[in-house]
Design a protein around this motif. Structure first.
Motif, short mmCIF file in Angstrom:
data_model
loop_
_atom_site.label_atom_id
_atom_site.label_comp_id
_atom_site.label_asym_id
_atom_site.label_seq_id
_atom_site.Cartn_x
_atom_site.Cartn_y
_atom_site.Cartn_z
N GLY A 150 0.82 -1.21 0.00
CA GLY A 150 0.00 0.00 0.00
C GLY A 150 0.85 1.26 0.00
O GLY A 150 0.52 2.25 -0.67
N ILE A 151 1.97 1.24 0.74
CA ILE A 151 2.88 2.38 0.74
C ILE A 151 3.47 2.58 -0.65
O ILE A 151 3.59 3.71 -1.14
CB ILE A 151 4.00 2.17 1.78
CG1 ILE A 151 3.41 2.25 3.20
CG2 ILE A 151 5.10 3.20 1.62
CD1 ILE A 151 4.38 1.89 4.29
N ARG A 152 3.84 1.47 -1.32
CA ARG A 152 4.35 1.59 -2.68
C ARG A 152 3.28 2.13 -3.62
O ARG A 152 3.57 2.96 -4.49
CB ARG A 152 4.88 0.23 -3.16
CG ARG A 152 6.17 -0.21 -2.47
CD ARG A 152 6.78 -1.42 -3.15
NE ARG A 152 6.03 -2.64 -2.84
CZ ARG A 152 6.30 -3.42 -1.79
NH1 ARG A 152 7.28 -3.11 -0.95
NH2 ARG A 152 5.59 -4.52 -1.58
N ASN A 153 2.04 1.65 -3.44
CA ASN A 153 0.93 2.16 -4.26
C ASN A 153 0.77 3.67 -4.07
O ASN A 153 0.58 4.42 -5.03
CB ASN A 153 -0.38 1.47 -3.89
CG ASN A 153 -0.41 0.01 -4.32
OD1 ASN A 153 0.43 -0.45 -5.07
ND2 ASN A 153 -1.39 -0.72 -3.82
N ALA A 154 0.82 4.10 -2.80
CA ALA A 154 0.62 5.52 -2.50
C ALA A 154 1.75 6.36 -3.08
O ALA A 154 1.52 7.46 -3.60
CB ALA A 154 0.54 5.71 -0.98
N PHE A 195 -5.13 2.22 -3.56
CA PHE A 195 -5.40 1.25 -2.49
C PHE A 195 -4.21 1.25 -1.54
O PHE A 195 -3.09 0.91 -1.93
CB PHE A 195 -5.61 -0.14 -3.08
CG PHE A 195 -6.12 -1.15 -2.08
CD1 PHE A 195 -7.48 -1.33 -1.91
CD2 PHE A 195 -5.25 -1.90 -1.32
CE1 PHE A 195 -7.96 -2.26 -0.99
CE2 PHE A 195 -5.72 -2.83 -0.40
CZ PHE A 195 -7.09 -3.01 -0.23
N VAL A 196 -4.44 1.66 -0.30
CA VAL A 196 -3.35 1.81 0.66
C VAL A 196 -3.34 0.72 1.72
O VAL A 196 -2.29 0.23 2.12
CB VAL A 196 -3.42 3.20 1.33
CG1 VAL A 196 -2.27 3.38 2.32
CG2 VAL A 196 -3.38 4.30 0.28
N SER A 197 -4.51 0.32 2.22
CA SER A 197 -4.55 -0.69 3.27
C SER A 197 -5.75 -1.60 3.05
O SER A 197 -6.57 -1.37 2.17
CB SER A 197 -4.64 -0.03 4.65
OG SER A 197 -5.91 0.54 4.86
N ASN A 198 -5.86 -2.63 3.90
CA ASN A 198 -6.92 -3.63 3.74
C ASN A 198 -8.12 -3.32 4.63
O ASN A 198 -8.87 -4.21 4.99
CB ASN A 198 -6.38 -5.02 4.06
CG ASN A 198 -5.83 -5.12 5.48
OD1 ASN A 198 -5.70 -4.12 6.17
ND2 ASN A 198 -5.50 -6.32 5.91
N GLY A 214 -11.07 -2.33 4.20
CA GLY A 214 -12.31 -2.19 3.45
C GLY A 214 -12.34 -0.93 2.60
O GLY A 214 -11.36 -0.55 1.98
N VAL A 215 -13.49 -0.25 2.61
CA VAL A 215 -13.64 0.97 1.81
C VAL A 215 -12.76 2.09 2.33
O VAL A 215 -12.42 3.03 1.60
CB VAL A 215 -15.11 1.44 1.78
CG1 VAL A 215 -15.98 0.43 1.06
CG2 VAL A 215 -15.64 1.66 3.20
N ASN A 216 -12.38 2.02 3.59
CA ASN A 216 -11.51 3.05 4.17
C ASN A 216 -10.05 2.85 3.80
O ASN A 216 -9.20 3.65 4.16
CB ASN A 216 -11.65 3.06 5.70
CG ASN A 216 -13.03 3.50 6.14
OD1 ASN A 216 -13.61 4.41 5.55
ND2 ASN A 216 -13.55 2.88 7.18
N GLY A 217 -9.77 1.78 3.08
CA GLY A 217 -8.38 1.51 2.70
C GLY A 217 -7.96 2.21 1.43
O GLY A 217 -6.82 2.09 1.00
N GLN A 218 -8.88 2.96 0.81
CA GLN A 218 -8.57 3.64 -0.45
C GLN A 218 -8.58 5.15 -0.28
O GLN A 218 -9.41 5.69 0.45
CB GLN A 218 -9.57 3.24 -1.53
CG GLN A 218 -9.52 1.77 -1.90
CD GLN A 218 -10.41 1.45 -3.09
OE1 GLN A 218 -10.83 2.34 -3.81
NE2 GLN A 218 -10.70 0.18 -3.29
N VAL A 219 -7.65 5.79 -0.97
CA VAL A 219 -7.65 7.25 -1.07
C VAL A 219 -8.10 7.58 -2.48
O VAL A 219 -7.44 7.22 -3.46
CB VAL A 219 -6.25 7.83 -0.81
CG1 VAL A 219 -6.25 9.33 -1.05
CG2 VAL A 219 -5.79 7.52 0.61
N SER A 220 -9.23 8.22 -2.61
CA SER A 220 -9.78 8.48 -3.94
C SER A 220 -10.32 9.90 -4.03
O SER A 220 -10.58 10.56 -3.01
CB SER A 220 -10.89 7.48 -4.28
OG SER A 220 -11.91 7.54 -3.31
N GLY A 221 -10.47 10.36 -5.26
CA GLY A 221 -10.98 11.71 -5.48
C GLY A 221 -11.05 12.01 -6.96
O GLY A 221 -10.73 11.16 -7.79
N SER A 222 -11.47 13.20 -7.29
CA SER A 222 -11.59 13.61 -8.69
C SER A 222 -10.55 14.67 -9.01
O SER A 222 -10.11 15.41 -8.14
CB SER A 222 -13.00 14.15 -8.96
OG SER A 222 -13.27 15.27 -8.14
#
Length: 244
Positions: free
Chosen positions: A65-69, A142-145, A147-155
């Motif tokens: 997740g850190i690598r993804n971020a 996708f940063v952590s597991n 659930g829905v709180n594991g993603q950082v998303s936006g427009s």
């Protein structure tokens, strides 16, 4: 009165039993000291092994997740740099439009408009390179597991000429048209600021997410270590006891 048997050697049997127990303890201590782990197989602590494996799995997710971020942050920085360039190009458009809007000046508006169109083309080119031709509502990391709180998303807002000016036909061939364009550029600068704000917000969120995931990784590693890792001092004492 002590008994004596010529059939069963009880003393020898006790010695063999004690030797077997001592040998098992010695092998266990040597294995733990040599591997560094208290749990080397499921028989050492089945329940503890299951919990330790959960912590280890969580670490794997968080590390990726850190690598993804970080990858997402890099992508945002590319877009951020493109938007900064677009801002500079808008400044040049404002300069050209203002120059052409002065009716009393004897400027060559055809030449001014030619450069104006080239700058508009460059805005579109840079927006295309950075993936900012159209608004994007699907940016997600996708940063952590959790659930829905594991993603950082936006427009992310678009930075094309159409997105910034709401039209594709912009000319400064007359003082009147140029004056109107000056006002349009002011609005475009505001729209550009909105797009930059959306990227800046996501950059900050990812930076905070990386910090949190790093802290969680350390905590999960510590929790796993307390269960899985061997206590060297204790095992050294055990080894000494079994060999003395």
């Amino acid at each position: 009165m002590a008994s004596f048997s010529v059939v069963s050697n009880i003393s020898a049997a006790n010695a063999q039993s004690n030797l077997t127990a001592t040998s098992i303890g010695l092998q266990r201590s040597i294995m733990r000291l040599s591997s560094g782990y208290r749990i080397n197989n499921a028989g050492d602590d089945a329940a503890g092994l299951a919990v330790a494996n959960t912590y280890r799995s969580t670490q794997a997710v968080l590390n990726q997740g850190i690598r993804n971020a970080n990858d997402g942050l890099s992508a945002l920085q590319i877009k951020d740099g493109a938007l900064n360039n677009v801002g500079t190009l808008l400044d040049r458009l404002a300069t050209l439009a203002t120059q052409s809007a002065s009716a009393a000046s004897g400027v060559d508006r055809t030449a001014l408009n030619a450069e104006f169109q080239d700058v508009l083309g460059e805005i579109n080119r840079e927006a295309a390179v950075a993936g900012l031709m159209t608004a994007s509502a699907s940016f997600s990391v996708f940063v952590s597991n959790d659930g829905v709180n594991g993603q950082v998303s936006g427009s992310i807002g678009a930075a094309s000429v159409t997105a910034l000016f709401s039209t594709t036909t912009i000319v400064i061939t007359s003082a009147t048209a140029a004056a109107a364009v000056v006002a349009s550029i002011a609005s475009a600068v505001t729209r550009l600021g909105t797009a930059q704000s959306s990227i800046g917000t996501l950059e900050n969120r990812l930076a905070f997410a990386i910090t949190l995931a790093g802290s969680q990784t350390v905590s999960n590693k510590a929790a796993e270590s307390r269960i899985r890792d061997a206590n060297v001092a204790e095992e050294s004492a055990n080894l000494t006891a079994t060999t003395s």
